[in-house]
Scaffold this active site. Sequence first.
Site, PDB file in Angstrom:
ATOM      1  N   ASN A 146       0.715  -1.137  -0.196  1.00 36.96           N
ATOM      2  CA  ASN A 146       0.061  -0.273  -0.515  1.00 36.96           C
ATOM      3  C   ASN A 146       0.869   1.099  -0.049  1.00 36.96           C
ATOM      4  O   ASN A 146       1.664   1.327   0.983  1.00 36.96           O
ATOM      5  CB  ASN A 146      -0.966   0.099   0.912  1.00 36.96           C
ATOM      6  N   TRP A 147       1.549   1.998  -1.160  1.00 34.60           N
ATOM      7  CA  TRP A 147       1.525   2.821  -1.422  1.00 34.60           C
ATOM      8  C   TRP A 147       1.265   3.641  -0.427  1.00 34.60           C
ATOM      9  O   TRP A 147       1.954   5.062  -0.211  1.00 34.60           O
ATOM     10  CB  TRP A 147       2.347   3.371  -2.754  1.00 34.60           C
ATOM     11  N   LYS A 148       0.108   4.456   0.106  1.00 34.04           N
ATOM     12  CA  LYS A 148      -0.694   5.389   0.171  1.00 34.04           C
ATOM     13  C   LYS A 148      -0.678   6.181  -0.469  1.00 34.04           C
ATOM     14  O   LYS A 148       0.197   6.017  -1.673  1.00 34.04           O
ATOM     15  CB  LYS A 148      -0.108   5.362   1.830  1.00 34.04           C
TER      16      LYS A 148
ATOM     17  N   HIS B 128      -9.151   1.164   5.723  1.00 24.89           N
ATOM     18  CA  HIS B 128      -7.906   1.296   5.861  1.00 24.89           C
ATOM     19  C   HIS B 128      -7.993   2.261   6.743  1.00 24.89           C
ATOM     20  O   HIS B 128      -9.119   3.130   6.754  1.00 24.89           O
ATOM     21  CB  HIS B 128      -7.000   1.642   5.194  1.00 24.89           C
TER      22      HIS B 128
ATOM     23  N   GLU C  88      -6.569   4.905   8.300  1.00 25.86           N
ATOM     24  CA  GLU C  88      -6.823   6.250   7.391  1.00 25.86           C
ATOM     25  C   GLU C  88      -7.285   6.442   6.979  1.00 25.86           C
ATOM     26  O   GLU C  88      -7.991   8.263   7.332  1.00 25.86           O
ATOM     27  CB  GLU C  88      -5.461   6.235   6.365  1.00 25.86           C
TER      28      GLU C  88
ATOM     29  N   GLU D 142      -4.597  -4.549  11.096  1.00 21.71           N
ATOM     30  CA  GLU D 142      -3.700  -3.306  10.887  1.00 21.71           C
ATOM     31  C   GLU D 142      -4.286  -3.120  12.719  1.00 21.71           C
ATOM     32  O   GLU D 142      -5.047  -1.656  12.312  1.00 21.71           O
ATOM     33  CB  GLU D 142      -4.085  -3.058   9.897  1.00 21.71           C
TER      34      GLU D 142
ATOM     35  N   GLY E 283       2.726   2.530  10.657  1.00 20.80           N
ATOM     36  CA  GLY E 283       3.502   3.273  10.487  1.00 20.80           C
ATOM     37  C   GLY E 283       5.016   3.731  11.832  1.00 20.80           C
ATOM     38  O   GLY E 283       5.414   5.247  11.976  1.00 20.80           O
TER      39      GLY E 283
ATOM     40  N   SER F 254       4.221  -1.754  10.455  1.00 21.13           N
ATOM     41  CA  SER F 254       5.610  -1.944  10.234  1.00 21.13           C
ATOM     42  C   SER F 254       5.998  -3.059  10.247  1.00 21.13           C
ATOM     43  O   SER F 254       6.734  -4.006  10.627  1.00 21.13           O
ATOM     44  CB  SER F 254       5.750  -1.043  12.171  1.00 21.13           C
TER      45      SER F 254
ATOM     46  N   GLY G   1       3.014  -0.908   3.972  1.00 17.21           N
ATOM     47  CA  GLY G   1       3.183   0.648   3.892  1.00 17.21           C
ATOM     48  C   GLY G   1       4.662   0.594   3.173  1.00 17.21           C
ATOM     49  O   GLY G   1       5.332   0.472   1.866  1.00 17.21           O
ATOM     50  N   GLY G   2       5.717   1.650   4.629  1.00 11.67           N
ATOM     51  CA  GLY G   2       6.901   1.921   3.965  1.00 11.67           C
ATOM     52  C   GLY G   2       7.978   0.913   3.087  1.00 11.67           C
ATOM     53  O   GLY G   2       8.641   1.535   2.730  1.00 11.67           O
TER      54      GLY G   2
HETATM   55  P1  13P Z   1       3.665   0.891   7.416  1.00 10.08           P
HETATM   56  O1  13P Z   1       3.706  -0.844   7.060  1.00 10.08           O
HETATM   57  O2  13P Z   1       4.274   1.410   7.216  1.00 10.08           O
HETATM   58  O3  13P Z   1       3.524   0.467   9.681  1.00 10.08           O
HETATM   59  O4  13P Z   1       1.806   0.693   6.735  1.00 10.08           O
HETATM   60  C1  13P Z   1       1.089  -0.791   7.223  1.00 10.08           C
HETATM   61  C2  13P Z   1      -0.497   0.012   6.735  1.00 10.08           C
HETATM   62  O5  13P Z   1      -1.253   0.912   7.300  1.00 10.08           O
HETATM   63  C3  13P Z   1      -0.620  -0.590   4.944  1.00 10.08           C
HETATM   64  O6  13P Z   1      -2.300   0.165   5.092  1.00 10.08           O
END
Ligand code: 13P
Length: 248
Positions: free
Chosen positions: A9-11, A97, A99, A169, A175, A209, A230-231
């Site tokens: 997930n590149w956000k 999600h 967010e 999650e 993050g 993470s 994510g990251g």
């Molecule tokens: P991180 O891997 O950056 O913690 O993000 C997780 C996430 O929200 C994937 O949707």
Amino acid sequence: MPRRVVAGNWKMHKTAAQTHAFFEHFLRHVPALPDGVQVVIAPPFTALQTAAACLRGQDRVELGAQNVHWEQQGAFTGEVSIPMLAEFRVKYAIVGHSERRMYFGETDENVNRKVHALLEAGMTPIVAVGETIEQREAGVTNAVVVAQTRAAFENVSPEHAARAVVAYEPIWAIGTGLNCDPVEADRVMSEIRGSVRGLEDAPILYGGSMKTTNVREYAAQPNINGGLVGGASLDPDEFAALIEAARG
Ligand code: 13P
């Protein structure tokens, strides 16, 4: 056994030009990626066309969207529909999600509408659920994630639910570098699996993470079928190494 899936997930990261550079590099890893792991990448909407062009001619990596509207078209400023995504060979869409729930008012009701629309269109929803740190400390983690999962799949048949993907999650792990203990994540994920008929056959992913250094411990758990990353999905070498380690 549900299939294994690792989804990036590149956000709100990467322009179309940066997406092109990512795939130019990442595609060199593709022939060596483990067969048993379905790889999905969810770039921003504006990079989907570039990503689709980069992925032409191979079938190891699928594209995902980070959100979707449940209607086919209409007066919904700023939204994107399933037929618009299908044009760019998008097969997956992340819904619910944290967010989007926290910052953009995504409700359980709308998550459910999106899940229905995606499954009816033959696309795969990746339904994200998870508790806040306050909810975890209050001992209501199970109740929160089970309620979110049941709401997301309300009136969805077990056959359709089996075609979905769920991502657990914990919000406090996203993050932050504070990943959830894999045994504890597995315990919560077994609650999620048991909460809706059909999910016994669906991949359930851990997110929060996840890194190359901890993915093996997650992949070794019985209820963890992969990750929503994510990251660590933004760098082509790091993401390829993570996928390799997720083979279990
Ligand atoms: P991180 O891997 O950056 O913690 O993000 C997780 C996430 O929200 C994937 O949707």
